[in-house]
Design a protein around this motif. Sequence first.
Motif, PDB file in Angstrom:
ATOM      1  N   GLY A   1     -10.976 -11.113   6.075  1.00 38.68           N
ATOM      2  CA  GLY A   1     -10.220 -12.162   5.379  1.00 38.68           C
ATOM      3  C   GLY A   1      -9.374 -11.690   4.217  1.00 38.68           C
ATOM      4  N   ARG A   2      -9.299 -10.375   3.993  1.00 38.21           N
ATOM      5  CA  ARG A   2      -8.522  -9.891   2.856  1.00 38.21           C
ATOM      6  C   ARG A   2      -7.045  -9.724   3.203  1.00 38.21           C
ATOM      7  N   VAL A   3      -6.214 -10.036   2.258  1.00 40.77           N
ATOM      8  CA  VAL A   3      -4.773  -9.778   2.243  1.00 40.77           C
ATOM      9  C   VAL A   3      -3.898 -10.678   3.122  1.00 40.77           C
ATOM     10  N   PHE A   4      -4.097 -10.666   4.444  1.00 39.80           N
ATOM     11  CA  PHE A   4      -3.148 -11.384   5.304  1.00 39.80           C
ATOM     12  C   PHE A   4      -3.043 -12.854   4.918  1.00 39.80           C
ATOM     13  N   GLY A   5      -1.837 -13.293   4.579  1.00 44.23           N
ATOM     14  CA  GLY A   5      -1.588 -14.695   4.301  1.00 44.23           C
ATOM     15  C   GLY A   5      -2.060 -15.178   2.946  1.00 44.23           C
ATOM     16  N   GLN A   6      -2.632 -14.282   2.138  1.00 49.33           N
ATOM     17  CA  GLN A   6      -3.144 -14.682   0.823  1.00 49.33           C
ATOM     18  C   GLN A   6      -2.080 -14.429  -0.251  1.00 49.33           C
ATOM     19  N   PRO A   7      -2.085 -15.232  -1.329  1.00 49.44           N
ATOM     20  CA  PRO A   7      -1.099 -15.015  -2.398  1.00 49.44           C
ATOM     21  C   PRO A   7      -1.403 -13.781  -3.243  1.00 49.44           C
ATOM     22  N   ASP A   8      -2.635 -13.289  -3.167  1.00 50.23           N
ATOM     23  CA  ASP A   8      -3.025 -12.116  -3.950  1.00 50.23           C
ATOM     24  C   ASP A   8      -3.317 -10.942  -3.047  1.00 50.23           C
ATOM     25  N   SER A   9      -3.275  -9.751  -3.627  1.00 49.83           N
ATOM     26  CA  SER A   9      -3.598  -8.563  -2.866  1.00 49.83           C
ATOM     27  C   SER A   9      -4.147  -7.502  -3.815  1.00 49.83           C
ATOM     28  N   GLU A  10      -4.527  -6.374  -3.258  1.00 49.42           N
ATOM     29  CA  GLU A  10      -4.963  -5.237  -4.069  1.00 49.42           C
ATOM     30  C   GLU A  10      -4.337  -4.013  -3.434  1.00 49.42           C
ATOM     31  N   ILE A  11      -3.588  -3.259  -4.219  1.00 48.28           N
ATOM     32  CA  ILE A  11      -2.856  -2.126  -3.649  1.00 48.28           C
ATOM     33  C   ILE A  11      -3.116  -0.838  -4.421  1.00 48.28           C
ATOM     34  N   THR A  12      -2.929   0.259  -3.717  1.00 50.44           N
ATOM     35  CA  THR A  12      -2.928   1.590  -4.332  1.00 50.44           C
ATOM     36  C   THR A  12      -1.588   2.219  -3.968  1.00 50.44           C
ATOM     37  N   LEU A  13      -0.908   2.792  -4.958  1.00 52.27           N
ATOM     38  CA  LEU A  13       0.399   3.393  -4.716  1.00 52.27           C
ATOM     39  C   LEU A  13       0.232   4.892  -4.558  1.00 52.27           C
ATOM     40  N   LEU A  14       0.643   5.411  -3.417  1.00 47.89           N
ATOM     41  CA  LEU A  14       0.504   6.839  -3.138  1.00 47.89           C
ATOM     42  C   LEU A  14       1.864   7.519  -3.083  1.00 47.89           C
ATOM     43  N   THR A  15       2.013   8.582  -3.855  1.00 48.25           N
ATOM     44  CA  THR A  15       3.208   9.423  -3.774  1.00 48.25           C
ATOM     45  C   THR A  15       2.724  10.864  -3.642  1.00 48.25           C
ATOM     46  N   ALA A  16       3.675  11.766  -3.495  1.00 47.85           N
ATOM     47  CA  ALA A  16       3.299  13.178  -3.396  1.00 47.85           C
ATOM     48  C   ALA A  16       2.554  13.618  -4.660  1.00 47.85           C
ATOM     49  N   ASP A  17       2.825  12.936  -5.788  1.00 50.92           N
ATOM     50  CA  ASP A  17       2.200  13.299  -7.064  1.00 50.92           C
ATOM     51  C   ASP A  17       0.770  12.806  -7.213  1.00 50.92           C
ATOM     52  N   GLY A  18       0.374  11.813  -6.422  1.00 52.65           N
ATOM     53  CA  GLY A  18      -0.982  11.313  -6.559  1.00 52.65           C
ATOM     54  C   GLY A  18      -1.077   9.826  -6.312  1.00 52.65           C
TER      55      GLY A  18
END
Length: 229
Positions: free
Chosen positions: A185-202
């Motif tokens: 039930g997480r994320v899809f269709g919900q107004p809130d989310s939790e994200i992690t941003l990944l780049t080459a730096d970390g």
Amino acid sequence: LTRRAAAQDLAGLRVVVSAGGTREHLDPVRFLGNSSSGLMGWALARAARLRGADVTLVAANVDRPAPPAVPVTPVTSTADLDAAVRAAAATADVVVMAAAPADFTPAAASGTKIKKSGDGGLELDLVQTADVLAGLVAARTDPRQVLVGFAAETPSDDADLLALGRAKLARKGCDLLVLNAVGRGRVFGQPDSEITLLTADGAQGPRAGSKDTLAHLIWDTALRLRSSR
Ligand code: CTP
Ligand code: CA
């Protein structure tokens, strides 16, 4: 949000955002699809427009009004999405692939409605669709163009989420990968989310919040990547 919107720090930038989920037709009335709501893509388009960007939204099967002052190109299948995003990306400074493309499509769609035969089942012969993001990476001619991917994973734990994300970032070759854990039930269709941003730096995060707040965070990071080139 209001203060940052007033900053107009994306003015002069052309950005493309894809949203929603693509559909692959089996026959005229049935398709393979997914439950992407388009909310994250809409939030990204709205945030970029508020910060002064020239925004194009390519939307796969999203039934919501366009964000103010954002032109929407509607698409159905992954092949349609590929064509529309490629065309828009040719002159874009940043492309964010928030859409969830179907990975497989019928090897041959039926022109007429598939009928049941007796009490037997149905086997589908599927082939892979084009990888839009990988295509953008391969076709990139402007070295300053920033390409952003999303990854919704169903990890066994937080360490597994990061490992899946790092592998995907490397495989896709994009500049930024926005990771989130889905399922239960997480994320899809919900107004809130939790994200992690990944780049080459970390990795940055995890950060939880409304999709509007997270959209601004994604633009902050995309802008930083662009400025560092
Ligand atoms: N993507 C794409 N074209 C596809 C599939 C995915 O451009 N045919 C993009 C998505 O929009 C997203 C990123 O690639 O920004 C990652 O999508 P994801 O489905 O997580 O990656 P896949 O390479 O399809 O791998 P998986 O087997 O895990 O689904
Ligand atoms: Ca996929």
